[in-house]
Design a protein around this motif. Structure first.
Motif, PDB file in Angstrom:
ATOM      1  N   LEU A  54      -8.677   4.953   6.761  1.00 39.09           N
ATOM      2  CA  LEU A  54      -7.849   5.011   7.968  1.00 39.09           C
ATOM      3  C   LEU A  54      -8.558   5.843   9.035  1.00 39.09           C
ATOM      4  O   LEU A  54      -9.151   6.879   8.729  1.00 39.09           O
TER       5      LEU A  54
ATOM      6  N   GLU B  83      -7.843  -3.763  15.029  1.00 37.49           N
ATOM      7  CA  GLU B  83      -8.654  -4.228  13.895  1.00 37.49           C
ATOM      8  C   GLU B  83      -9.744  -5.226  14.302  1.00 37.49           C
ATOM      9  O   GLU B  83     -10.828  -5.234  13.729  1.00 37.49           O
TER      10      GLU B  83
ATOM     11  N   SER C 130       0.843  -1.211   0.000  1.00 40.59           N
ATOM     12  CA  SER C 130       0.000   0.000   0.000  1.00 40.59           C
ATOM     13  C   SER C 130       0.868   1.246   0.000  1.00 40.59           C
ATOM     14  O   SER C 130       1.997   1.222   0.487  1.00 40.59           O
TER      15      SER C 130
ATOM     16  N   GLU D  12      -0.554   5.274   8.605  1.00 37.59           N
ATOM     17  CA  GLU D  12      -0.431   3.981   9.280  1.00 37.59           C
ATOM     18  C   GLU D  12       0.124   2.929   8.327  1.00 37.59           C
ATOM     19  O   GLU D  12      -0.448   2.723   7.264  1.00 37.59           O
ATOM     20  N   PRO D  13       1.169   2.231   8.685  1.00 34.54           N
ATOM     21  CA  PRO D  13       1.873   2.293   9.961  1.00 34.54           C
ATOM     22  C   PRO D  13       3.131   3.173   9.984  1.00 34.54           C
ATOM     23  O   PRO D  13       3.711   3.334  11.037  1.00 34.54           O
TER      24      PRO D  13
ATOM     25  N   GLU E 271     -14.310   2.604  11.044  1.00 35.49           N
ATOM     26  CA  GLU E 271     -13.376   3.705  11.340  1.00 35.49           C
ATOM     27  C   GLU E 271     -13.821   4.524  12.549  1.00 35.49           C
ATOM     28  O   GLU E 271     -12.980   5.016  13.314  1.00 35.49           O
TER      29      GLU E 271
ATOM     30  N   TYR F  47      -7.583   1.763   0.885  1.00 39.01           N
ATOM     31  CA  TYR F  47      -8.007   1.560   2.276  1.00 39.01           C
ATOM     32  C   TYR F  47      -8.575   2.860   2.840  1.00 39.01           C
ATOM     33  O   TYR F  47      -8.440   3.932   2.238  1.00 39.01           O
TER      34      TYR F  47
ATOM     35  N   PHE G  87      -2.548  -5.811   8.098  1.00 36.18           N
ATOM     36  CA  PHE G  87      -3.871  -5.288   7.718  1.00 36.18           C
ATOM     37  C   PHE G  87      -4.607  -6.291   6.827  1.00 36.18           C
ATOM     38  O   PHE G  87      -5.441  -5.928   6.011  1.00 36.18           O
TER      39      PHE G  87
ATOM     40  N   TYR H 155      -8.251  -8.670  11.498  1.00 37.31           N
ATOM     41  CA  TYR H 155      -9.637  -8.190  11.421  1.00 37.31           C
ATOM     42  C   TYR H 155     -10.623  -9.286  11.826  1.00 37.31           C
ATOM     43  O   TYR H 155     -11.414  -9.120  12.750  1.00 37.31           O
TER      44      TYR H 155
HETATM   45  N1  ARG Z   1      -6.283   0.776  10.000  1.00 39.85           N
HETATM   46  C1  ARG Z   1      -6.886   0.905   8.700  1.00 39.85           C
HETATM   47  C2  ARG Z   1      -8.300   0.357   8.854  1.00 39.85           C
HETATM   48  O1  ARG Z   1      -8.481  -0.806   9.036  1.00 39.85           O
HETATM   49  C3  ARG Z   1      -6.137   0.220   7.625  1.00 39.85           C
HETATM   50  C4  ARG Z   1      -4.829   0.841   7.257  1.00 39.85           C
HETATM   51  C5  ARG Z   1      -4.173   0.113   6.147  1.00 39.85           C
HETATM   52  N2  ARG Z   1      -2.918   0.716   5.824  1.00 39.85           N
HETATM   53  C6  ARG Z   1      -2.012   0.139   5.058  1.00 39.85           C
HETATM   54  N3  ARG Z   1      -0.898   0.770   4.900  1.00 39.85           N
HETATM   55  N4  ARG Z   1      -2.242  -1.011   4.471  1.00 39.85           N
HETATM   56  O2  ARG Z   1      -9.199   1.065   8.983  1.00 39.85           O
END
Ligand code: ARG
Ligand code: ZN
Length: 467
Positions: free
Chosen positions: A300, A342, A149, A165-166, A320, A298, A393, A398
């Motif tokens: 954030l 997550e 990403s 992130e991150p 979110e 994505y 991620f 998740y």
């Molecule tokens: N924390 C974010 C979410 O689940 C996802 C961030 C993904 N970032 C990445 N660099 N792949 O809402």
């Protein structure tokens, strides 16, 4: 020892200060200078964070021109030294530094990858509050993550999509880029008239003169650097309030208004519902940013205003917003515990779906993307507390994370479970916590020994069959 006393001792022992090795044995109060650690030592991102000081506040001031992609910035960090220090590091991957001062004094520095090494003179004493002012100019970089990403400063056709992130925050401001060093933030951003700059927290002022507009945003609760944003572009802005009075600020790319209207309109109800089960909303305002960023796949949970790329669905909005409690206010101590972010946010979406008349959380748990996956699926071969940087991620934090919470709820009962997640938010508000602390809290609230439960769900590979 207080800062004033440390300073007085330092002044009295001025001669020894210049020769710390000689001074130390006979003078226990004499400074013993050394370099702050170059990172906090998180194995997932070994360069992140720094030792020797604690950041209290970031003041990030810049002008940005979307057409030329040029940034002209001054960031002032206010920090407190946690040791007597003759050198310290910051994390920074941004453009060329034109000036760096510690307090009023120009300081020499070197750069090596993400490490900005600063030599403050005079040296800093433990307990001393100091400022680092960094001026830099140019185009901040796009950062590519282990999962492929992009993040950091991502230019769009009308501005920039900014997410960290991150590891994207050092693209656009120097700091201590680990989730354990939270700080308050003020942003002062000047863009061409007609362009909107949207940051975390509350809009203190917006002034247009001579063809430019300056936005001042104030993030008043502590925030991890990865949750900072200053997203820039053409936006349709809306301001309202939740039923209980929390200000809501939404900024949506005009091309995405129709597609995201349903999700954006549910923000007040989601904040109310989540407050009823997670406890009080932790921040002074809420909202969302929906931006067109074609190569970003994505959303954030940027603090107070989650950011969505290209589309915002109802489920992602719930995810979110739930992160504001779990992720933003309570943040993992180490990245390997990302399931605490997550898994909670995913489970919150299951609860929202049930609350609004959709599938029950139990039905979602049973589904083919969750517990219904075959025991032979590779999905079950990742340990929840160590997904690695490529899959942090991915599905496991998740979905296995959310399943773990639902299974725990079945194990300890609804009363204990909902008390647990409320207490988790209250007890760790604005702080950091890890899986071990979560297990202790679960055992305390339930009065049960949950060793075997957490063993099969979070520490072992394989599809749990009994717990
Ligand atoms: N924390 C974010 C979410 O689940 C996802 C961030 C993904 N970032 C990445 N660099 N792949 O809402
Ligand atoms: Zn998430």
């Amino acid at each position: 020892r207080g800062a004033a006393l440390a300073t007085a001792v330092g002044a009295l022992l001025g001669a020894q200060v210049a020769h710390p090795a000689l001074a130390a044995p006979g003078n226990p109060g004499a400074p013993r200078y050394s370099a702050g650690a170059a990172s906090v030592g998180d194995p997932y991102f070994p360069d992140q964070g720094n030792g020797g000081f604690d950041v209290k506040h970031y003041d990030i001031t810049f002008t940005y021109d979307p057409a030329s992609r040029h940034m002209d910035a001054t960031t002032t960090i206010t920090a407190v030294a946690t040791q007597d220090m003759d050198q310290f590091n910051l994390d920074f991957r941004g453009p060329e530094i034109t000036e760096l001062k510690v307090d009023k004094h120009p300081a020499s520095f070197t750069r090596d990858g993400q490490e900005l090494v600063v030599t403050p003179r005079p040296k800093l004493k433990s307990g001393q509050v100091f400022t680092v002012t960094v001026k830099y100019a140019g185009t901040p970089p796009v950062i590519t993550d282990p999962d492929g990403s992009i993040e950091g400063w991502v230019p769009t056709d009308d501005g920039a999509f900014v997410a960290g992130e991150p590891q994207g925050a050092p693209a656009w401001f120097p700091g201590s880029d680990h989730p354990t060093d939270k700080a308050t933030f003020t942003f002062r951003v000047t863009v061409p008239e007609g362009v909107t700059a949207v940051g975390n927290g509350q809009l203190l002022s917006q002034k247009t003169e001579n063809g430019t507009t300056t936005f001042v945003w104030d993030s008043t609760e502590p925030m991890a650097t990865y949750l900072a944003t200053m997203t820039i572009g053409n936006f349709v802005v809306n301001e309202s309030r939740t039923p209980s009075g929390i200000p809501v600020y939404t900024a949506v790319d005009p091309r995405l208004v129709a597609g995201s209207a349903s999700a954006v309109s549910k923000i007040p109800d989601m904040i109310e519902y989540f407050s009823s089960i997670f406890g009080p909303y932790p921040f002074a305002s809420t909202g969302a940013i929906v931006d067109r960023a074609p190569n970003v796949g994505y959303a954030l949970e940027t603090q107070t205003k989650p950011i969505f790329s290209n589309t915002a669905s109802v489920g992602t909005m719930a995810h979110e917003l739930a992160h504001q409690w779990y992720g933003d206010s309570v943040t993992p101590t180490r990245w390997s515990d990302i399931w605490l972010n997550e898994g909670f946010a995913t489970y919150a979406t299951w609860l929202w779906t049930e609350h609004t008349g959709g599938a029950s959380a139990q039905t979602t748990f049973n589904s083919s993307s969750n517990y219904g996956r075959a025991a032979t699926s590779s999905f079950w071969q990742t340990v929840l507390t160590d997904p690695g940087t490529v899959d942090m991620f991915g599905n496991v934090p998740y979905n296995r994370g959310a399943m773990t919470l639902h299974a725990l709820r079945g194990k300890i009962g609804d009363t204990a479970f909902f008390k647990l997640i409320k207490d988790w938010a209250a007890d760790n508000r604005y702080g950091n916590a890890d899986t071990a602390a979560f297990i202790r809290s679960a055992e305390k609230v339930s009065g049960m020994d949950l060793t075997a439960f957490f063993d099969v769900w979070v520490f072992q590979k394989g599809k749990p069959s009994a717990w």
